[in-house]
Every structure is written in structure tokens, then in C-alpha cells.
Design an enzyme around this catalytic site. Structure first.
Site, PDB file in Angstrom:
ATOM      1  N   ASN A   1       0.550  -1.080   0.362  1.00  0.00           N
ATOM      2  CA  ASN A   1       0.024   0.105  -0.079  1.00  0.00           C
ATOM      3  C   ASN A   1       0.905   1.398  -0.169  1.00  0.00           C
ATOM      4  OD1 ASN A   1      -1.768  -1.814   0.444  1.00  0.00           O
ATOM      5  ND2 ASN A   1      -3.023  -1.606   1.905  1.00  0.00           N
TER       6      ASN A   1
ATOM      7  N   ARG B   1     -10.605  -3.977 -14.611  1.00  0.00           N
ATOM      8  CA  ARG B   1      -9.826  -5.205 -14.337  1.00  0.00           C
ATOM      9  C   ARG B   1      -9.875  -6.749 -14.201  1.00  0.00           C
ATOM     10  NH1 ARG B   1      -6.041  -1.691 -11.430  1.00  0.00           N
ATOM     11  NH2 ARG B   1      -7.237  -0.086  -9.896  1.00  0.00           N
TER      12      ARG B   1
ATOM     13  N   ARG C   1      -4.935   1.943 -13.544  1.00  0.00           N
ATOM     14  CA  ARG C   1      -3.527   2.053 -12.938  1.00  0.00           C
ATOM     15  C   ARG C   1      -2.691   0.504 -12.547  1.00  0.00           C
ATOM     16  NH1 ARG C   1      -0.906   5.020 -12.072  1.00  0.00           N
ATOM     17  NH2 ARG C   1      -2.315   7.677 -12.285  1.00  0.00           N
TER      18      ARG C   1
ATOM     19  N   HIS D   1     -15.398   3.366 -15.011  1.00  0.00           N
ATOM     20  CA  HIS D   1     -15.430   2.225 -14.718  1.00  0.00           C
ATOM     21  C   HIS D   1     -16.593   1.738 -13.740  1.00  0.00           C
ATOM     22  CE1 HIS D   1     -14.248   2.109  -9.637  1.00  0.00           C
ATOM     23  NE2 HIS D   1     -12.902   2.019  -9.766  1.00  0.00           N
TER      24      HIS D   1
ATOM     25  N   TYR E   1     -12.669  -9.923  -2.356  1.00  0.00           N
ATOM     26  CA  TYR E   1     -13.132  -8.645  -2.383  1.00  0.00           C
ATOM     27  C   TYR E   1     -14.922  -8.263  -1.987  1.00  0.00           C
ATOM     28  CZ  TYR E   1      -9.524  -6.151  -4.861  1.00  0.00           C
ATOM     29  OH  TYR E   1      -7.975  -5.836  -4.705  1.00  0.00           O
TER      30      TYR E   1
ATOM     31  N   ARG F   1     -14.208   2.209   4.050  1.00  0.00           N
ATOM     32  CA  ARG F   1     -13.014   1.368   4.685  1.00  0.00           C
ATOM     33  C   ARG F   1     -11.356   2.771   4.351  1.00  0.00           C
ATOM     34  NH1 ARG F   1      -9.691  -0.163   0.793  1.00  0.00           N
ATOM     35  NH2 ARG F   1     -11.031  -0.128  -1.645  1.00  0.00           N
TER      36      ARG F   1
ATOM     37  N   HIS G   1     -15.395  -3.724  -0.047  1.00  0.00           N
ATOM     38  CA  HIS G   1     -15.301  -2.355  -1.726  1.00  0.00           C
ATOM     39  C   HIS G   1     -16.572  -1.778  -1.872  1.00  0.00           C
ATOM     40  CE1 HIS G   1     -14.242  -2.417  -6.019  1.00  0.00           C
ATOM     41  NE2 HIS G   1     -13.567  -2.277  -5.602  1.00  0.00           N
TER      42      HIS G   1
END
Length: 731
Positions: free
Chosen positions: A77, A404, A434, A464, A497, A593, A621
Site C-alpha cells: 500500500n 480489471r 492503474r 469504471h 473483495y 474503508r 469494496h
């Protein structure tokens, strides 16, 4: 076959994924109604999030190897935080473009405070590993050793591995007038080697890169490991024969890896991004990590050659790069890890008395299905939906977004099969996701070769949203089936997730998705939709309008309340609307979160707002919005966090739930999340987080509670199936 979860969880999305440099807008004076410090700074709030990850690593109630995993996650992270957030802040400072931030802090103050806080957390992490975790691991038969700790036969084995595999790969690079200081690639682990020529007495410097193609931790015995750089350091005489090694020190550089791509058209964007990816590794340095034993003159050389400030130097105990501890956390020691969990097929999609998969289209014609991952299996819901659509001869078209996905994606394979079968397949791939850019470029090329229509979305916007639309020819005409989710079409992360997804045949939703896909692939510029909130035009305004309606309901004496679950909230307009709701007396409950710029519990501003954060084996998530709406709740799920990038620079979609049982399910999860008896962190008015405690013993683990409910549901389903079979004379 049972679908068993892999080792648990990544705590941050990929892993921390600030997916674009979300620039904090300039400070705006909002007058006497709201104080200047009404917002917490987003960078410092993110560091507070990563501190919560570190606290999980420090938590002795967490299984030992999971503590090691959280230690690794913390490092990953922080790497990304420096590569993107700190790098972007530093770039804007250097360009003179950084103005006072929305939090009221000056940019240089934020940069300095972020470095100082990061230094404190990294030192705390280093102490945790060297002073506690290594000892606890040793007690359980897992040894993280130094070279000097090895037994003679272990040294011999490590030396054989070095000579056979490592030595041929190493490339020592000298530094002298004939050899300029080498380029140090981002996140590479290196040895700074100092040596003396015994003939001339002259000192020399060289750099040796630790090859990333090998495991970082070299096995020297059953569950006994030594760091690869220590093996290399013990054999430096083989790299520099005839020289006297006088010192060696590990160091690591973090560089700016934020992409800057000028978009002109979609065709050129792909090529431009490919070129920018080649340049990414040459970004300027933003952090230098060195062993705390490094000599001052060696450190001075590195600082000078890397052109980095002393403030960006971090002296840490060895070993560096603790993200490598994932290798240790993955050891086959189930007694030191979370209990394995097998996701269950959703009851509405479960096989009924046969072993064949349920007909997804027949099931969805009966009613909508709300999927909750990872508790509900991705493989037997979303993945099966796409696979059956690809194989069904009645399906005419499939339209899908991909942000993704995994390297061996069955979703991609199904879309390719559908195109080869003659179906119309439109795939909108976000190639600017990313750190997944290169993989997404490969998928785009492969899909195009298979005959899929591949588009890259709208210029200036990331796509997205998580959408899939299937068009099927049925006896009574065309019917459309849709999936709208909060998470990616990635079967691997769907096991780690926590996300929601709606499978539906609602015609209004299908009409909206048809219009939206036309918008994304063509020249339609529709901004209003029937059943969806769509960014960038409609999500912020839709949320603010809903908040204002809650204020009106409260003033009219009707039931009112707001509950929100997101990864991050930064957007000032939404935050200010929530402050207005609090001032009006509307209760606001939030589960955040990660980053939270909102300050709850401030007298006169946010007295009625409560913010909690839940972290655990799964990454929380999902994005959920709940508005009490006078007693007729409006509940939305979707892809958007409450950040500028989501609301202004991305295509995001939220869909409203209408089945009472789905609304009740979301309400139940939100109730559990906000319950004081649930383990969580609470956010204070000053922006500090504190973990909840109870004098009555351990608090409830939300995720474990949902796991147990899933197991109980599976047991009931099996019992019911057995009872039906018995009644039918089948057993």
C-alpha cells in the site's frame, strides 16, 4: 467441484490503488456557516487507513501468518501511495501549481506531514517484524534468518544455489569516472557495495541489483529462510575477485510512476499509453529506503546521485521491502491462517435436484437476483451468466465493460467464444486502469483479433462502471438480461473483495444500459437515465438531491436517515450536503474503508454523523447508498466512490434496488456494520481513528458472521434438497 478461496485478502484495491491522481481542489472559504477546517486532508487520512492495516498486523487475535500478510499489504500500500500520491504532490510543488488544499493545509505542509507520518509507521512496522513477528514465527517452526544464523550445511546449500542460479544473472555495476552512476529502477532492491583495492589502497563503489525473478526468501531448510540479498552479500568476493569488501548495504528507491497521457483519439490513445508505460520506470525518485546500518558517506553518495532530499530518506531495520512477506504468508500452514471458506451458490441460482448448472436465463426471468461476493460464488453467478450467454445460440449480442480482470480470465475467454460463434460482442476496456494498463492492452489486442468490437470509452474519462448486457432472442421477442456490479469482472479478486451485483431483466434498466453503451461506443450524449445514476453528469447531483429530500422528510416529521458505505469520501459538495443534513437533525451513518475527509461529531456541524471503518480478511469494496425516504427506502448500489475522480472524471453507474428482500438484505448488513458490538474503527472529530473495544469480550467479526450465515444457508439448502428427494422417492 468445491470452490475454495485462496489465501485471504488484500486490504486495498490493487493494492491501494489511487487509480488516478485525484487532485485535491483549492481551498474555498465557505463563510461563517462552515469552519475552514471542516475537512481532513486526504493524504493524511489515507495514511490513517494504512495505519489500520498495520494494526491488524499487530493484532494478536489474528492468525500468525495473516499478521505477516497484513505486514506485507501495508508495505505494498505504502509503495503505491508514494508512487502516485506523494509523487503527484511533489510534481505539482515543483511546477508551482500547488495551491492551498481543501483541508486548509498548504501543499508543502501536507508533503512534510506525509513523510513524517510515513516514517513513523514504517519504523513501527520494522519493529513489529524484528521484535515480535520473527520470534512468534520461530516459536511455530518458521525461521527468518540472517546469514550468520545459518548452520554450516545450510550455508553450503545456499552457496550452491547462488553459484548455480543467482551468480550467472547478477550484473555488478561499478561507479567511477569511466562508469557513471547507474539508473536505479523503481522498487528494485539493491546492494551498495564498498570495496578497497589491496594493491592501490583506493576505495571503490558498485551497485548490485537483487534479481526480482527469484524468490526473495531463499529456502535453506524446512520452513527456514534467508533473504536473497544476504546470500548475495555473503558471496560478493565472487563478483569482485581480488578486491577487499569493506561494506555492503541494501537500499531501495521509489519513483514517480503516475502516467501522463495526452488523449486525442481512441486509436492513438492505445499507442500513446504503450509508449508511456515504457517511460514509467524512469520517473524521478520520491523515496529512498536504506538499511539503518548504512555508512553516512555511502548514503551521501546515493542522495547526491539520485538527486533526492534528505527528508525523503528512510533509515529502516533490515530487511527492506516487506511486501515480499507474502511469500512467507503463503506457506502451507493452515493452522496459522484464516479458516478456508467455500463460497456458496446463491439460493436463487442453485442447482435443484441435478448436478447440471442452473439455466441462468430461466432463473432471471423469475425475478432479479442480488449477489453478495465473496459469500455468493462469482463462478456460479456472474461468470456463469457470461459463459451461458456466450454458448447460448439464442443470444444475439453481449456488451460488457472491463476495468480489471485476471490473467487467465474465463470472462475474456467467453467473450472470445461468443465473437467466434458469430454473436455481436462489444467490449469496453479501460486501458488506463492503474498498474493494469499493460494487461488490459494485451486483452484489447486479443479480443480485437477474435472479432470483438473493442472500444476505449470517452476521451478524458475513465470507464469504471461494471456492466454487462445480454440480448437474447426468445419466443415472445427480444429480452435483455443485465448485470450491474460494485466490483470488477475478476474471478480472483471476487474471492477476496466484498462486492454486490444485481442480475436483472428489468426493461427500464436494460433501456438505460442500451443508451449508455451507445454513449460509450458512439456519439450519443445522453446524460439523463430512467433507473440509473450515471457519472459524470448525474451521480453527484443525484446524491445531493437525495440528501436534501431527507432533510425535507425530517422537517415534515417523516422518517429520515442516510446510510452510506464507500471506499472513500472526499468530495466537498457531498460532504457539505451531509453536514447540512446533520445540522437539520438527520442521522447519518457511514462505513468508510479508506479515505474520509468528512469530520464527524463536530459540535454544531456534524453532531449527527457517525463514521466507522471495517477491515479484515476480505476487502470491503461495495458502494451502497441508503435513504430512508419517508419510510419507503431508496437503496442504490454501484461503482462510484464519493471522490472527485469518480464524480467528475469517470463513467460510473449506480442502480436502485426495488425488491423488498434486497433492500432488507442491504439494511441488515448496514445494521451489523454500525452495531457497536461489531469490530470496527470509529472516526473522531479530530480525524483520528480508534478501534472499538468492549468490556464484555471480543467484538463480533462482521465478515465471519456473514461466512457463518452463508454456511448455515448452504446447510439448509442441502437439507431441503434431501427432503425433496426423499419425498420423491429418489433416496
Amino acid at each position: 467441484m468445491a470452490e475454495v478461496l485462496p489465501p485471504p485478502a488484500i486490504v486495498e484495491e490493487h493494492p491501494s490503488s489511487p487509480d488516478s491522481f485525484d487532485v485535491d481542489p483549492p481551498f474555498v472559504d465557505h463563510g461563517p456557516d462552515l469552519p475552514d477546517d471542516r475537512l481532513s486532508d486526504r493524504e493524511l487520512s489515507w495514511l490513517a487507513f494504512n495505519q489500520r492495516v498495520l494494526e491488524l498486523a499487530e493484532d494478536t487475535s489474528v492468525p500468525l501468518l495473516e499478521r505477516v500478510r497484513f505486514t506485507a499489504i501495508f508495505s505494498g500500500n505504502l509503495d503505491e501511495f508514494f508512487m502516485v500520491r506523494i509523487a503527484g504532490l511533489k510534481r505539482r510543488l515543483a511546477a508551482g501549481l500547488a495551491s492551498r488544499r481543501a483541508s486548509g493545509m498548504q501543499p508543502r505542509e501536507v508533503w512534510s506531514a506525509s513523510l513524517q507520518r510515513s516514517r513513523e509507521l514504517m519504523s513501527r512496522q520494522g519493529a513489529l517484524l524484528t521484535e515480535e513477528l520473527t520470534e512468534r514465527l520461530d516459536e511455530r517452526g518458521i525461521a527468518l534468518l540472517h546469514w550468520d544464523d545459518l548452520e554450516p550445511d545450510e550455508r553450503d546449500d545456499a552457496s550452491r544455489v547462488f553459484r548455480a542460479r543467482v551468480f550467472p544473472v547478477l550484473t555488478p555495476l561499478a561507479v567511477d569516472p569511466a562508469h557513471p552512476f547507474p539508473y536505479i529502477s523503481g522498487l528494485s532492491l539493491n546492494l551498495a557495495v564498498v570495496m578497497r583495492n589491496p594493491v592501490t589502497g583506493k576505495s571503490h563503489f558498485a551497485r548490485v541489483k537483487v534479481p526480482p525473478i527469484f524468490d526473495r526468501w531463499v529456502t535453506v531448510g524446512p520452513a527456514r529462510f534467508v533473504a536473497l540479498e544476504e546470500v548475495i552479500a555473503a558471496h560478493l568476493d565472487a563478483l569482485f575477485p581480488g578486491m577487499e569488501i569493506t561494506g555492503h548495504h541494501a537500499f531501495r528507491v521509489t519513483r514517480n510512476e503516475d502516467l501522463e497521457v495526452e488523449e486525442d483519439d481512441a486509436e492513438n490513445l492505445l499507442k500513446a499509453l504503450e509508449q508511456e508505460l515504457l517511460r514509467r520506470k524512469f520517473g524521478p525518485p520520491v523515496r529512498l529506503e536504506v538499511e539503518d546500518t548504512m555508512d553516512d558517506h555511502v548514503l551521501e553518495l546515493l542522495v547526491t546521485e539520485l538527486d533526492i532530499s534528505p527528508d525523503e530518506v528512510f533509515r529502516l531495520p533490515a530487511p527492506l521491502d516487506l511486501a515480499s512477506l507474502h511469500q512467507i504468508a503463503d506457506l502451507d500452514r493452515p493452522e496459522l491462517q484464516f479458516e478456508p471458506f467455500v463460497p456458496a451458490t446463491h439460493p436463487d441460482l442453485a442447482e435443484v435436484e441435478t448436478s447440471s448448472p442452473v439455466d441462468m436465463f430461466a432463473a432471471l426471468r423469475q425475478h432479479d437476483v442480488l449477489i453478495h461476493h465473496p459469500y455468493d460464488s462469482f463462478a456460479t453467478s456472474v461468470q456463469r451468466f457470461v459463459e451461458q450467454a456466450a454458448a447460448d445460440p439464442r443470444v444475439l449480442a453481449i456488451k460488457q465493460t472491463l476495468y480489471r480482470t485476471s490473467g487467465d480470465s474465463p470472462i475474456i475467454d467467453s467473450l472470445i467464444d461468443a465473437a467466434r460463434a458469430g454473436k455481436q460482442v462489444l467490449v469496453l476496456i479501460e486501458i488506463k486502469a492503474r498498474f493494469d494498463e499493460q494487461a488490459n492492452i494485451r486483452w484489447a489486442r486479443k479480443l480485437e483479433r477474435a472479432g470483438c468490437h473493442v472500444v476505449y470509452g470517452l476521451l478524458g474519462l475513465k470507464t469504471h462502471c461494471k456492466l454487462c448486457l445480454v440480448v437474447r432472442d426468445e419466443p415472445d421477442g427480444l429480452r435483455r438480461y443485465a448485470h450491474i456490479g460494485t466490483g470488477n469482472y475478476n474471478p480472483k479478486t471476487a474471492r477476496l473483495y466484498e462486492d454486490y451485483g444485481l442480475l436483472t431483466t428489468d426493461t427500464d434498466i436494460a433501456d438505460d444500459l442500451t443508451d449508455l453503451f451507445n454513449n460509450l461506443s458512439g456519439y450519443s450524449r445522453r446524460e439523463s437515465y430512467r433507473e440509473l445514476m450515471v457519472a459524470p453528469a448525474g451521480v453527484r447531483s443525484g446524491i445531493v438531491d437525495s440528501i436534501e429530500r431527507e432533510i425535507e422528510h425530517h422537517r415534515a416529521g417523516r422518517p429520515a436517515g442516510i446510510r452510506i458505505k464507500v471506499n472513500s469520501i472526499v468530495d466537498e459538495e457531498v460532504i457539505d450536503a451531509l453536514y447540512r443534513a446533520s445540522r437539520a437533525g438527520v442521522g447519518v451513518e457511514m462505513v468508510v474503508r479508506g479515505i474520509c475527509a468528512l469530520r464527524p461529531g463536530v459540535p454544531g456541524m456534524s453532531d449527527n454523523i457517525v463514521v466507522r471503518s471495517i477491515l479484515g480478511r476480505f476487502l470491503e469494496h461495495s458502494r451502497l447508498l441508503w435513504f430512508t425516504n419517508g419510510g419507503d427506502p431508496q437503496v442504490w448500489i454501484g461503482s462510484s466512490d464519493l471522490m472527485h475522480r469518480n464524480l467528475d472524471r469517470r463513467v460510473e453507474v449506480l442502480v436502485r434496488l426495488d425488491r423488498p428482500e434486497h433492500i432488507a438484505e442491504i439494511g441488515n448488513v448496514l445494521d451489523l456494520s454500525m452495531d457497536p458490538g461489531t469490530d470496527a474503527w470509529n472516526l473522531g472529530p479530530d480525524g483520528t481513528w480508534s478501534r472499538a473495544t468492549s468490556p464484555d469480550g471480543p467484538l463480533r467479526d462482521l465478515q465471519q458472521t456473514l461466512i457463518e450465515r452463508t454456511r448455515a444457508r448452504r446447510a439448509r439448502a442441502r437439507a431441503e434438497a434431501k427432503a425433496r428427494a426423499t419425498a420423491g422417492g429418489l433416496v
